[in-house]
Design a protein around this motif. Structure first.
Motif, PDB file in Angstrom:
ATOM      1  N   CYS A  16      11.178 -13.130  -6.719  1.00  0.00           N
ATOM      2  CA  CYS A  16      11.964 -14.360  -6.710  1.00  0.00           C
ATOM      3  C   CYS A  16      13.451 -14.045  -6.842  1.00  0.00           C
ATOM      4  O   CYS A  16      13.850 -13.270  -7.706  1.00  0.00           O
ATOM      5  N   THR A  18      15.648 -16.111  -7.817  1.00  0.00           N
ATOM      6  CA  THR A  18      16.201 -16.837  -8.960  1.00  0.00           C
ATOM      7  C   THR A  18      15.933 -16.090 -10.260  1.00  0.00           C
ATOM      8  O   THR A  18      16.851 -15.819 -11.023  1.00  0.00           O
ATOM      9  N   CYS A  19      14.664 -15.747 -10.506  1.00  0.00           N
ATOM     10  CA  CYS A  19      14.328 -15.163 -11.804  1.00  0.00           C
ATOM     11  C   CYS A  19      13.799 -13.738 -11.721  1.00  0.00           C
ATOM     12  O   CYS A  19      13.615 -13.094 -12.746  1.00  0.00           O
ATOM     13  N   CYS A  76       7.162 -18.548  -6.525  1.00  0.00           N
ATOM     14  CA  CYS A  76       7.388 -17.768  -7.740  1.00  0.00           C
ATOM     15  C   CYS A  76       6.405 -18.216  -8.824  1.00  0.00           C
ATOM     16  O   CYS A  76       6.228 -19.416  -9.057  1.00  0.00           O
ATOM     17  N   CYS A  79       9.160 -19.690 -11.951  1.00  0.00           N
ATOM     18  CA  CYS A  79      10.057 -20.847 -11.838  1.00  0.00           C
ATOM     19  C   CYS A  79       9.663 -21.803 -10.713  1.00  0.00           C
ATOM     20  O   CYS A  79      10.246 -22.867 -10.575  1.00  0.00           O
TER      21      CYS A  79
END
Ligand SMILES: [Zn+2]
Length: 115
Positions: A16, A18-19, A76, A79
């Motif tokens: 991911c 984002t995270c 993901c 998240c």
């Protein structure tokens, strides 16, 4: 978020952005991409694929000399962010000649595979 996770998120397709956690495969769908062999033009716009891709059930449903597109939606595990990968290839007898891979990380093709 540690450095190692950041590194992974940047360089591994299945992490991911984002995270940094693992992206899990949610859905897979095969499409025909109506471009013929020798006339392939690379496209990066989601709109192009939304308009042009035609759902098929099997590779055998794609006429000879026409491109195929295998789409995979990832999500993901942490998240919930989604990403869609398009792999464009030419089916040649029982082989797949890969031409291009396009990723959409910003929701451009979210839900498309479910339609
Ligand atoms: Zn995430």
């Amino acid at each position: 978020m540690g450095l190692i996770k950041k590194f992974k998120a940047k360089f591994l397709d299945n992490c991911c952005s984002t995270c940094g956690c693992r992206m899990l495969e949610r859905r897979r769908q095969l499409y025909m991409l109506p471009m013929s062999v020798g006339n392939y033009i690379s496209h990066k716009e989601a709109d192009y694929y939304r308009e042009q891709l035609q759902k098929v059930n099997r590779k055998a449903d794609i006429p000879t000399g026409i491109y195929a597109c295998g789409a995979v939606e990832y999500q993901c595990s942490e998240c919930g962010r989604r990403a869609v990968q398009l792999q464009i290839f030419l089916p040649v007898r029982d082989q797949e000649k890969y031409e291009d891979t396009v990723w959409f990380f910003n929701g451009e093709l979210d839900n498309f595979l479910w339609q």
